[in-house]
Design an enzyme around this catalytic site. Structure first.
Site, short mmCIF file in Angstrom:
data_model
loop_
_atom_site.label_atom_id
_atom_site.label_comp_id
_atom_site.label_asym_id
_atom_site.label_seq_id
_atom_site.Cartn_x
_atom_site.Cartn_y
_atom_site.Cartn_z
N GLU A 33 0.86 -1.17 0.00
CA GLU A 33 0.00 0.00 0.00
C GLU A 33 0.90 1.23 0.00
O GLU A 33 1.81 1.33 0.83
CB GLU A 33 -0.90 0.01 1.23
CG GLU A 33 -1.88 1.17 1.26
CD GLU A 33 -2.77 1.19 2.48
OE1 GLU A 33 -3.53 2.16 2.63
OE2 GLU A 33 -2.69 0.25 3.29
N ARG A 263 6.13 -13.34 8.71
CA ARG A 263 6.66 -12.01 8.45
C ARG A 263 8.02 -11.88 9.11
O ARG A 263 8.39 -12.67 9.99
CB ARG A 263 5.72 -10.92 8.96
CG ARG A 263 5.51 -10.95 10.46
CD ARG A 263 4.52 -9.88 10.90
NE ARG A 263 5.06 -8.54 10.68
CZ ARG A 263 4.36 -7.44 10.88
NH1 ARG A 263 3.09 -7.50 11.26
NH2 ARG A 263 4.89 -6.26 10.69
N LYS A 273 3.82 0.28 9.64
CA LYS A 273 3.92 1.56 8.94
C LYS A 273 3.15 2.65 9.66
O LYS A 273 3.49 3.82 9.57
CB LYS A 273 3.44 1.42 7.50
CG LYS A 273 4.48 0.85 6.56
CD LYS A 273 4.20 1.12 5.12
CE LYS A 273 3.06 0.29 4.60
NZ LYS A 273 2.86 0.46 3.14
#
Length: 560
Positions: A33, A263, A273
Site C-alpha cells: 500500500e 513475516r 507503517k
C-alpha cells in the site's frame, strides 16, 4: 523450470504445481500500500516474490494496493519503485500495476454479487457493525438491512456511487454467514465511502473497495498463480477464495491460490507503517530515511548495501514459524561484505592533541598506506604525518594496568602504519583535564613491528593535526529500548503510548577529524575507520564544507 538450489515450502508447492501442469507460467506479485516507505520486512517479501519469478522464468508484478486515498500519495509510489530497483530487481512498464486502475472492474464485480443476492448495502454505523459481528466467544447477528431486495441494494449502491450518502452512513457488505466460526466470513465490508482525492483517479470515485475485496480480484485479473502474503492474512484466505468462487473470472487463466509465510520481525525494530509514520510526523526521527528507521531508505542512508540486504533475506529463509531475529543477524551481513570491500582510513572521533618534542614545529611527511590490508589491488594513499597529531582521548591514560593496551605516560605505543612514540608529560587545564600530551617520536621505527619490540603496549590510530579534515560523526543505536516495541500493532497508537520506549541515546554526535586523503570523497562512500567501525558519508547532509559520517555498523569485536 524447477529451481532446486533454494528450498522452502513455497518452492516445494510450486514444484508440485509444475509437476501437475508443466506449461504453467509462474506469476507472483508484491502488493504494497503506498502509504509509507518500504521497511526491511518488505524486503523479505520482495526477495521472495521477485526471486521466485526470476528462478522459474515467470513474472512478478509490483501492484500498488491503492484503495485508501486518505493515506496514499505519489511520493510513496515513487519511493517504493526506487527501493525495489535499488535492491536489484527490474521493473518494466508492464509489471507495474495499480489496483486503482481496476476500480471500474471491481465495481462491476460488486454489482455481480448484488445481482446474485450475495451483497447488500448496510446502513449500520461502523460501531454497530462491530457489535453485530460478535467475537470469538459469541456468534454474530444479522443486520436489519441484510434482507433488502436485490433491486433496492442495486439502487442504494448506485446512490453510494453518486455520493448521495455521507461517509460512514452506508457500506456494501458480502452476505455470507453471521454465525460462521470464522469472523472474516461474518458479512465483511466490501466497499466504503470516502470523499477524498485519489492520487491516481482524482475525484472520479467516492466509494473504494476494501483490501480483501480488491486483492483477490486483482490477482485474478493479473493471472497471478501464487499469491504470497504473511501469516496475519491466513484467515483472510477463506474470504479470498469465497469471492473468487462467486464471480465470473472473465479473461483469467486460473483461480489464483494464496499461501502464507511468516513475516520478518527484528528485535528493537518497529515494522508497523502506522507507527513508523507516527515517528516521522511527530519528528521523533528525521524523515523516513533517518538511519535509525528500519526502512530500506534508512538502511541505505546508513550505509547498508543492496547485496547485504539480499544476503540477509537469503539467510533467514522462508518458513511459517513466527520469531524475532536479532539485529546482529543483519549487521553480520553488511559487516562481512564491508570487511572485503570497504577501504580503510584513519579517523579520531574524540580527539586529544599530541605534540612531538623531538620534531621541528613545521615537520611533515607523507606516509604510504594500503587501502586494504589484504587487497593490494585496491591501491594506496598518502597520509600526512606531522609534528602534532590527534589521537582518541580514550587511547591515553596517565596510569593504567598491564591490560590497558594503549598509550600510558612513560611508556611506548605504535601509531597505526607509522612510528613508535612515547608519552613524556601532559598539560592540564584549570579543571585538571588533560589538554595536551607531550611525546617523543622514534623516527627509526617506521617499518618496525611491535612483535619485535617488547616494551610497546599496542597500536592506536591517529590523524595529523596539521592537515586532517574536521568531521561530524553520527553514532546510531537502537531506536527503541524494548525488544518488541509495537507488540499489538495498535490502531490507537500515539506518540504518548510509545515515547517511554524510545531510546534517548539512539543518536549520538561526536566531532573529530579524518585523514587528509578523504578530502575528495563522495556522498555514500563507505570506509572502515580502523578500530572504530564502518562509516558512510551521509547522502543528505554532508558537503565539502562539512563532512558528516554515519556509522553503518560497529566492528566485529571491541578493542582490547
Amino acid at each position: 523450470m524447477k529451481k532446486e538450489s533454494l528450498t522452502n515450502f513455497i518452492r516445494n508447492i510450486i514444484n508440485e504445481d509444475l509437476n501437475l501442469n508443466p506449461h504453467m507460467v509462474i506469476r507472483t506479485r508484491f502488493s504494497p500500500e503506498p502509504n509509507g516507505y518500504l521497511h526491511i520486512g518488505h524486503a523479505k517479501s520482495i526477495f521472495l516474490n521477485f526471486e521466485i519469478a526470476r528462478d522459474y522464468q515467470g513474472k512478478c508484478n509490483l501492484r500498488f494496493d491503492d484503495t485508501n486515498p486518505e493515506k496514499e500519495n505519489i511520493e510513496y509510489v515513487n519511493a517504493i519503485q526506487h527501493d525495489i530497483k535499488w535492491l536489484g530487481f527490474d521493473l518494466d512498464e508492464d509489471s507495474i500495476c495499480y489496483t486503482s486502475n481496476y476500480f471500474k472492474k471491481l465495481y462491476d464485480y460488486a454489482l455481480e454479487l448484488i445481482h446474485q443476492g450475495l451483497a447488500y448495502v448496510d446502513e449500520l454505523s461502523l460501531e454497530d457493525i462491530c457489535k453485530y459481528r460478535g467475537n470469538f466467544f459469541s456468534t454474530g447477528k444479522n443486520s436489519p438491512y441484510r434482507e433488502r431486495s436485490i433491486k433496492k441494494n442495486l439502487y442504494y449502491f448506485s446512490k453510494m456511487r453518486e455520493g448521495k450518502f455521507s461517509e460512514g452512513s452506508a457500506c456494501l457488505r458480502a452476505k455470507i454467514d453471521m454465525t460462521s466460526p470464522f469472523i472474516i466470513l461474518r458479512d465483511p465490508v466490501l466497499y466504503r465511502i470516502k470523499f477524498s482525492h485519489h492520487y491516481n483517479t482524482g475525484n472520479e470515485w467516492c466509494i473504494y473497495p476494501t483490501y480483501d475485496f480488491a486483492h483477490c480480484i486483482s490477482d485474478a485479473i493479473e493471472n497471478i498463480t501464487h499469491s504470497l502474503c504473511t501469516l496475519e492474512f491466513a484467515d483472510n484466505r477463506r474470504l479470498y477464495d469465497w469471492i473468487l468462487r462467486h464471480i465470473s473470472l472473465h479473461g483469467s487463466s486460473s483461480h489464483p491460490k494464496q499461501y502464507e509465510f511468516s513475516r520478518l520481525n527484528i528485535k528493537y525494530c518497529v515494522m508497523s507503517k502506522r507507527t513508523l509514520n507516527l515517528l516521522v510526523t511527530e519528528k521523533v526521527v528525521d524523515g523516513w530515511d533517518d538511519p535509525r528507521m528500519p526502512t530500506i531508505s534508512g538502511f541505505r542512508r546508513r550505509g547498508y548495501t543492496a547485496s547485504s540486504i539480499r544476503k540477509f533475506c537469503h539467510r533467514i529463509g522462508v518458513t511459517k514459524q513466527e520469531n524475532y531475529l536479532e539485529i546482529a543477524a543483519l549487521e553480520a551481513c553488511i559487516r562481512d561484505e564491508l570487511n572485503e570491500t570497504a577501504p580503510r582510513a584513519l579517523a579520531v572521533l574524540n580527539p586529544i592533541q599530541i605534540v612531538f618534542e623531538n620534531l621541528p614545529l613545521h615537520y611533515e611527511e607523507y606516509i604510504t598506506m594500503f587501502n586494504h590490508p589484504t587487497k593490494p589491488d585496491m591501491g594506496h594513499r598518502l597520509v600526512m604525518f606531522s609534528q602534532s597529531i590527534y589521537i582518541d582521548r580514550s587511547d591515553f591514560l596517565e596510569k593504567a594496568n598491564k591490560n590497558y593496551k594503549r598509550l600510558v605516560l612513560g611508556e611506548k605505543i605504535k601509531l597505526r602504519h607509522a612510528y613508535i612514540i612515547q608519552a613524556n608529560s601532559v598539560k592540564k587545564d584549570k579543571n585538571g583535564n588533560i589538554s595536551l600530551i607531550y611525546c617523543t617520536c622514534d623516527m627509526n621505527s617506521l617499518n618496525k613491528s611491535i612483535r619485535d619490540i617488547k616494551e610497546v603496549r599496542g597500536i592506536i590510530h591517529w590523524v595529523s593535526a596539521k592537515k586532517s579534515i574536521s568531521a561530524e560523526f553520527r553514532l546510531y543505536n537502537n531506536l527503541f529500548l524494548h525488544p518488541n516495541p509495537d507488540p499489538d500493532n495498535s490502531k490507537e497508537s500515539s506518540i504518548e503510548s510509545i515515547s517511554h520506549l524510545i531510546n534517548p541515546n539512539s543518536l549520538l554526535y561526536q566531532y573529530g577529524y579524518v585523514e587528509n586523503s578523504l578530502i575528495s570523497t563522495n556522498p555514500g562512500a563507505i570506509y572502515q575507520f580502523e578500530r572504530v567501525g564502518y562509516f558512510c558519508i551521509d547522502i543528505n547532509c554532508s558537503s565539502s564544507e562539512q563532512l558528516i559520517f554515519n556509522r553503518t555498523v560497529k566492528l566485529r569485536s571491541n578493542w582490547k
